[in-house]
Design an enzyme around this catalytic site. Structure first.
Site, mmCIF file in Angstrom:
data_model
loop_
_atom_site.group_PDB
_atom_site.id
_atom_site.type_symbol
_atom_site.label_atom_id
_atom_site.label_comp_id
_atom_site.label_asym_id
_atom_site.label_seq_id
_atom_site.Cartn_x
_atom_site.Cartn_y
_atom_site.Cartn_z
ATOM 1 N N LYS A 48 43.151 39.136 42.600
ATOM 2 C CA LYS A 48 44.222 38.287 42.066
ATOM 3 C C LYS A 48 45.583 38.975 42.232
ATOM 4 C CE LYS A 48 41.754 37.240 38.112
ATOM 5 N NZ LYS A 48 41.309 36.517 36.912
ATOM 6 N N GLN A 92 41.100 39.704 30.869
ATOM 7 C CA GLN A 92 39.910 39.513 31.700
ATOM 8 C C GLN A 92 38.651 39.553 30.834
ATOM 9 O OE1 GLN A 92 40.513 38.909 35.031
ATOM 10 N NE2 GLN A 92 38.353 38.387 35.168
ATOM 11 N N ASP A 115 45.780 31.024 31.693
ATOM 12 C CA ASP A 115 44.362 30.686 31.861
ATOM 13 C C ASP A 115 44.023 29.362 31.169
ATOM 14 O OD1 ASP A 115 42.729 32.322 33.403
ATOM 15 O OD2 ASP A 115 42.534 33.867 31.857
#
Ligand code: NAP
Length: 285
Positions: A48, A92, A115
């Site tokens: 990413k 994460q 997110d």
């Protein structure tokens, strides 16, 4: 049969983002928080981060030790919430067992929750309020359908899986009014009886359950569209390979469009994460 090339659509999305960043002269900042040494998470963040660099997003990684307490993690998030140079925060997952992901989602400033996991963003998604951030994988699936002009209005869409990150938000997006929504929806899960019968009625079948090759050709209607969200690591001839939830080789012969794994939904998830980050930077401007 047509293959839906998620890699190509994601690359074009990233090119557009790069142009937007240059055109608006913005400096989007994204911070990844990694707690512990989960190797798959580290690889995923690295990928990413690389995409961020390619298009001009400043990304940083905050590496915290496995023993970090929930309180410490929440304090770090509070600092990032206040940091004007940071427009997106990604914590994460999976997190160590002693940290509650729900507390982490709640601690994020919803305007930096790229997110789309904060309850405010989940609620906005459900209500069709575009000021929130849609969850990235479902958002990417809608963008893939859009890129191939696969209409969903009045179509019967069957989603296999009801998780908070894929099945439920995807159902919410498909139920909205408007283009690439307006679907008639069935969501099936591990307690559903006769899954095969539901799947066979789908004009568009979306598999997001995490079971290798679960969807067989016998479960798919002729000329339907099949979207495979699954990412499963399996051992084949002594090597680890990644396969989806769909028995691609046999199902592909029967449907009109299908996503491969890898190269289908996966690249779109990252592209939508960066889309949300650029959107956040634009909003803060
Ligand atoms: P999850 O949280 O484990 O949820 C799986 C869902 O599938 C649950 O709702 C579960 O039902 C249902 N399910 C499991 N086995 C089933 C079966 N035999 N029949 C019917 N339903 C079944 O997984 P997730 O996070 O949603 O992820 C699903 C898959 O997508 C995984 O392979 C994951 O790696 C992949 N994924 C890919 C991306 C991407 O970018 N491509 C992003 C996210 C996830 P219950 O609710 O009843 O338990």
């Amino acid at each position: 049969m047509n293959i839906i090339d998620g890699k190509r659509v994601a690359e074009s999305t990233l090119r557009n983002l790069k142009n937007q960043i240059e055109h608006h002269k913005i400096h989007p900042g994204l911070c990844f928080i990694l707690v512990g040494n989960h190797s798959a998470s580290q690889a995923y963040v690295k990928m990413k981060k690389k995409r961020c660099e390619e298009i001009g997003i400043d990304s940083t990684v905050l590496n915290l030790p496995e023993a970090t307490t929930e309180e410490d993690l929440l304090s770090q998030i509070a600092l990032l919430n206040e940091n004007k140079k940071i427009h997106g925060i990604i914590v994460q997952e999976p997190l160590p067992a002693h940290i509650d992901p729900k507390a982490v989602h709640l601690a994020l400033d919803p305007s930096k929750d790229v997110d789309g996991f904060h309850p405010i963003n989940v609620g906005k998604l459900l209500m069709g309020d575009i000021t929130g951030f849609p969850s990235c994988t479902p958002y990417g699936i809608i963008k893939l359908l859009e890129a191939y002009n696969i209409q969903t209005s009045g179509k019967h869409v069957v989603v296999i899986g009801r998780s908070n990150i894929v099945g439920k938000p995807l159902a919410a997006l498909l139920l909205q009014k408007g283009a690439f929504a307006d679907a008639t929806l069935t969501v099936v899960h591990s307690k559903t009886k006769n899954i095969e019968e539901h799947c066979k009625r789908a004009d568009i079948l979306i598999a997001a359950l995490g079971s290798p090759h679960f969807v067989k050709a016998s479960m798919v209607k002729e000329d339907s569209v099949v979207i495979d969200v699954g990412i499963n690591r399996i051992e084949k001839n002594g090597e680890t390979t990644i396969v989806g939830d769909v028995d691609f080789e046999n199902v592909a012969e029967k449907c009109s469009y299908i996503t491969p794994v890898p190269g289908g939904v996966g690249p779109m998830t990252i592209a939508m994460l960066l889309t949300n980050t650029v959107e956040s930077a634009l909003r803060s401007k």
